[in-house]
Motif scaffolding. Structure first.
Motif, PDB file in Angstrom:
ATOM      1  N   TYR A   1       0.477  -1.219   0.188  1.00 16.33           N
ATOM      2  CA  TYR A   1       0.045   0.536   0.023  1.00 16.33           C
ATOM      3  C   TYR A   1       0.822   1.258   0.661  1.00 16.33           C
ATOM      4  O   TYR A   1       1.724   1.109   0.721  1.00 16.33           O
ATOM      5  N   LEU A   2       0.456   2.138  -0.719  1.00 19.21           N
ATOM      6  CA  LEU A   2       1.472   3.081  -0.907  1.00 19.21           C
ATOM      7  C   LEU A   2       0.522   4.736  -0.975  1.00 19.21           C
ATOM      8  O   LEU A   2      -0.433   4.590  -1.618  1.00 19.21           O
ATOM      9  N   CYS A   3       0.801   5.571   0.054  1.00 15.43           N
ATOM     10  CA  CYS A   3       0.122   6.828   0.129  1.00 15.43           C
ATOM     11  C   CYS A   3       1.065   8.250  -0.451  1.00 15.43           C
ATOM     12  O   CYS A   3       2.093   8.170  -1.124  1.00 15.43           O
ATOM     13  N   ALA A   4       0.471   9.032  -1.118  1.00 11.97           N
ATOM     14  CA  ALA A   4       1.129   9.715  -1.944  1.00 11.97           C
ATOM     15  C   ALA A   4       0.506  11.328  -2.015  1.00 11.97           C
ATOM     16  O   ALA A   4      -1.282  11.089  -0.784  1.00 11.97           O
ATOM     17  N   SER A   5       0.927  12.161  -2.067  1.00 10.01           N
ATOM     18  CA  SER A   5       0.456  13.843  -2.163  1.00 10.01           C
ATOM     19  C   SER A   5       0.937  14.762  -2.536  1.00 10.01           C
ATOM     20  O   SER A   5       1.851  14.448  -3.856  1.00 10.01           O
ATOM     21  N   SER A   6       0.362  15.395  -3.518  1.00 13.17           N
ATOM     22  CA  SER A   6       0.495  16.597  -4.150  1.00 13.17           C
ATOM     23  C   SER A   6      -0.143  17.785  -3.985  1.00 13.17           C
ATOM     24  O   SER A   6      -0.908  17.963  -3.269  1.00 13.17           O
ATOM     25  N   VAL A   7       0.669  18.861  -4.036  1.00 15.77           N
ATOM     26  CA  VAL A   7      -0.257  19.766  -4.214  1.00 15.77           C
ATOM     27  C   VAL A   7      -1.183  20.504  -5.230  1.00 15.77           C
ATOM     28  O   VAL A   7      -0.955  19.961  -6.168  1.00 15.77           O
ATOM     29  N   ALA A   8      -2.114  20.943  -4.934  1.00 13.05           N
ATOM     30  CA  ALA A   8      -2.886  21.670  -6.531  1.00 13.05           C
ATOM     31  C   ALA A   8      -2.870  22.409  -6.269  1.00 13.05           C
ATOM     32  O   ALA A   8      -2.756  24.055  -5.309  1.00 13.05           O
ATOM     33  N   GLY A   9      -3.342  23.086  -7.814  1.00 12.73           N
ATOM     34  CA  GLY A   9      -3.224  24.548  -8.427  1.00 12.73           C
ATOM     35  C   GLY A   9      -1.624  24.969  -8.921  1.00 12.73           C
ATOM     36  O   GLY A   9      -0.742  24.385  -8.114  1.00 12.73           O
ATOM     37  N   GLY A  10      -1.411  25.626  -9.642  1.00  7.91           N
ATOM     38  CA  GLY A  10       0.153  26.131 -10.550  1.00  7.91           C
ATOM     39  C   GLY A  10       0.454  25.532 -11.425  1.00  7.91           C
ATOM     40  O   GLY A  10       0.140  24.415 -11.374  1.00  7.91           O
ATOM     41  N   GLU A  11       1.130  25.585 -11.619  1.00  7.78           N
ATOM     42  CA  GLU A  11       2.580  24.695 -12.966  1.00  7.78           C
ATOM     43  C   GLU A  11       2.491  23.744 -12.181  1.00  7.78           C
ATOM     44  O   GLU A  11       3.283  22.854 -13.082  1.00  7.78           O
ATOM     45  N   LEU A  12       2.832  23.389 -10.909  1.00  2.00           N
ATOM     46  CA  LEU A  12       3.858  22.092 -10.561  1.00  2.00           C
ATOM     47  C   LEU A  12       2.171  20.780 -10.086  1.00  2.00           C
ATOM     48  O   LEU A  12       2.464  20.008  -9.118  1.00  2.00           O
ATOM     49  N   THR A  13       0.717  21.159 -10.383  1.00  8.53           N
ATOM     50  CA  THR A  13      -0.317  20.589  -9.756  1.00  8.53           C
ATOM     51  C   THR A  13       0.353  18.877 -10.369  1.00  8.53           C
ATOM     52  O   THR A  13       0.122  19.075 -11.389  1.00  8.53           O
ATOM     53  N   GLY A  14       0.060  18.446  -9.090  1.00  5.50           N
ATOM     54  CA  GLY A  14       0.101  17.604  -9.569  1.00  5.50           C
ATOM     55  C   GLY A  14       1.306  16.367  -8.973  1.00  5.50           C
ATOM     56  O   GLY A  14       0.816  15.031  -8.948  1.00  5.50           O
ATOM     57  N   GLU A  15       2.100  17.119  -9.305  1.00  7.19           N
ATOM     58  CA  GLU A  15       3.638  16.333  -8.869  1.00  7.19           C
ATOM     59  C   GLU A  15       3.474  15.807  -7.210  1.00  7.19           C
ATOM     60  O   GLU A  15       2.670  16.262  -6.668  1.00  7.19           O
ATOM     61  N   LEU A  16       3.134  14.716  -7.805  1.00  2.00           N
ATOM     62  CA  LEU A  16       3.489  12.908  -6.645  1.00  2.00           C
ATOM     63  C   LEU A  16       4.869  12.631  -6.042  1.00  2.00           C
ATOM     64  O   LEU A  16       5.232  12.851  -6.767  1.00  2.00           O
ATOM     65  N   PHE A  17       4.112  13.023  -4.583  1.00  2.00           N
ATOM     66  CA  PHE A  17       5.225  12.997  -3.686  1.00  2.00           C
ATOM     67  C   PHE A  17       5.292  11.277  -3.338  1.00  2.00           C
ATOM     68  O   PHE A  17       3.755  11.412  -2.810  1.00  2.00           O
ATOM     69  N   PHE A  18       5.281  10.031  -2.523  1.00  2.00           N
ATOM     70  CA  PHE A  18       5.264   8.803  -2.340  1.00  2.00           C
ATOM     71  C   PHE A  18       5.860   8.765  -1.053  1.00  2.00           C
ATOM     72  O   PHE A  18       6.902   9.067  -0.586  1.00  2.00           O
ATOM     73  N   GLY A  19       5.239   8.045  -0.539  1.00  2.00           N
ATOM     74  CA  GLY A  19       5.659   7.059   1.451  1.00  2.00           C
ATOM     75  C   GLY A  19       6.497   5.610   0.792  1.00  2.00           C
ATOM     76  O   GLY A  19       6.302   5.748  -1.139  1.00  2.00           O
ATOM     77  N   GLU A  20       7.194   5.752   1.497  1.00  2.00           N
ATOM     78  CA  GLU A  20       7.481   4.415   1.928  1.00  2.00           C
ATOM     79  C   GLU A  20       7.803   2.805   1.094  1.00  2.00           C
ATOM     80  O   GLU A  20       7.391   1.750   0.645  1.00  2.00           O
ATOM     81  N   GLY A  21       5.641   2.543   1.471  1.00  2.00           N
ATOM     82  CA  GLY A  21       5.400   2.017   1.189  1.00  2.00           C
ATOM     83  C   GLY A  21       4.335   1.489   2.417  1.00  2.00           C
ATOM     84  O   GLY A  21       5.977   1.164   3.612  1.00  2.00           O
ATOM     85  N   SER A  22       3.979   0.461   3.168  1.00  2.00           N
ATOM     86  CA  SER A  22       3.146  -0.232   3.644  1.00  2.00           C
ATOM     87  C   SER A  22       2.819  -1.823   2.876  1.00  2.00           C
ATOM     88  O   SER A  22       1.707  -1.650   2.392  1.00  2.00           O
ATOM     89  N   ARG A  23       3.875  -2.823   3.505  1.00  2.00           N
ATOM     90  CA  ARG A  23       3.882  -4.517   2.654  1.00  2.00           C
ATOM     91  C   ARG A  23       2.445  -4.780   4.296  1.00  2.00           C
ATOM     92  O   ARG A  23       3.124  -5.484   5.055  1.00  2.00           O
ATOM     93  N   LEU A  24       1.726  -5.841   3.607  1.00  2.00           N
ATOM     94  CA  LEU A  24      -0.074  -5.754   4.249  1.00  2.00           C
ATOM     95  C   LEU A  24       0.256  -7.425   3.873  1.00  2.00           C
ATOM     96  O   LEU A  24      -0.125  -7.141   2.715  1.00  2.00           O
ATOM     97  N   THR A  25       0.482  -8.276   5.360  1.00  2.00           N
ATOM     98  CA  THR A  25       0.160  -9.543   4.918  1.00  2.00           C
ATOM     99  C   THR A  25      -0.932  -9.846   5.814  1.00  2.00           C
ATOM    100  O   THR A  25      -1.153  -9.219   6.465  1.00  2.00           O
ATOM    101  N   VAL A  26      -1.759 -10.374   5.362  1.00  2.00           N
ATOM    102  CA  VAL A  26      -3.081 -10.491   5.839  1.00  2.00           C
ATOM    103  C   VAL A  26      -3.856 -12.291   5.706  1.00  2.00           C
ATOM    104  O   VAL A  26      -3.667 -12.392   4.608  1.00  2.00           O
ATOM    105  N   LEU A  27      -3.144 -13.078   7.106  1.00  2.00           N
ATOM    106  CA  LEU A  27      -3.190 -14.679   6.946  1.00  2.00           C
ATOM    107  C   LEU A  27      -4.385 -15.254   7.237  1.00  2.00           C
ATOM    108  O   LEU A  27      -5.560 -14.717   8.245  1.00  2.00           O
TER     109      LEU A  27
END
Lengths: 112, 115
Positions: free
Chosen positions: B89-115
């Motif tokens: 699972y990956l989380c990401a964020s971005s700014v809204a508005g302006g020329e850099l709108t949508g440029e996405l930055f990600f976290g390191e991820g969460s590896r989930l195992t369901v048994l």
């Protein structure tokens, strides 16, 4: 609906070679295009963002170009190194504030 | 530098458990996103949010819910985990508005195992 395709899915090259990764998209009316790198088991790292008004962006040994009319972007990596081995993904933004549409990536292996 | 932090890198849960995945960004970004990534399927958008207390369904929202009570925090909730939710699972964020709108930055991820 926008679709993003990256070909090839995997690529193996010897160290030192210059290489090109391809990204194509179906709807040319994009806002921005972004290239990412992903190492195994990690999140995505942003490499380059190309705004729709730009033709290319450069960062170190990386150069990304954008041709909106043909629906294509390329990521050029000069003098490849084993540390460049990773999966490279491209993503497009269709309008100012909509989620990115991702390709499935190209897995690059640079052999020493 | 933008920092997106996911609280857990690895989790192991049992079927039926309630699971919380937390994500915090420190750049005052308006937009936040949750993706899951599976081999051969690429990145798939689960939910996203353009503002506090707002949420929008992505491509695969079934079995998930989200919460955004503060601008910097976006939580993904699995009400009753199932084995087919084993994924990165990956989380990401971005700014809204302006020329850099949508440029996405990600976290390191969460590896989930369901048994």
């Amino acid at each position: 609906k926008q679709e993003v395709t990256q070909i090839p899915a995997a690529l193996s090259v010897p160290e030192g070679e210059n290489l090109v990764l391809n990204c194509s998209f179906t709807d040319s009316a994009i806002y921005n295009l972004q290239w990412f790198r992903q190492d195994p088991g990690k999140g995505l790292t942003s490499l380059l963002l190309i705004q729709s008004s730009q033709r290319e962006q450069t960062s170190g040994r990386l150069n990304a170009s954008l041709d909106k009319s043909s629906g294509r972007s390329t990521l050029y990596i000069a003098a490849s190194q084993p540390g460049d081995s990773a999966t490279y993904l491209c993503a497009v933004i269709d309008s100012g504030n909509t989620p990115l549409v991702f390709g499935k990536g190209t897995r690059l292996s640079v052999i020493a | 530098d933008v920092k997106v932090t996911q609280s857990s890198r690895y989790l192991v849960k049992r079927t039926g458990e309630k699971v919380f995945l937390e994500c915090v960004q420190d750049m005052d970004h308006e937009n936040m996103f949750w993706y899951r990534q599976d081999p051969g399927l690429g990145l798939r958008l689960i939910y996203f949010s353009y503002d506090v207390k707002m949420k929008e369904k992505g491509d695969i929202p079934e079995g998930y819910s989200v919460s955004r009570e503060k601008k910097e925090r976006f939580s993904l909730i699995l009400e009753s985990a199932s084995t087919n939710q084993t994924s990165m699972y990956l989380c990401a964020s971005s700014v809204a508005g302006g020329e850099l709108t949508g440029e996405l930055f990600f976290g390191e991820g969460s590896r989930l195992t369901v048994l």
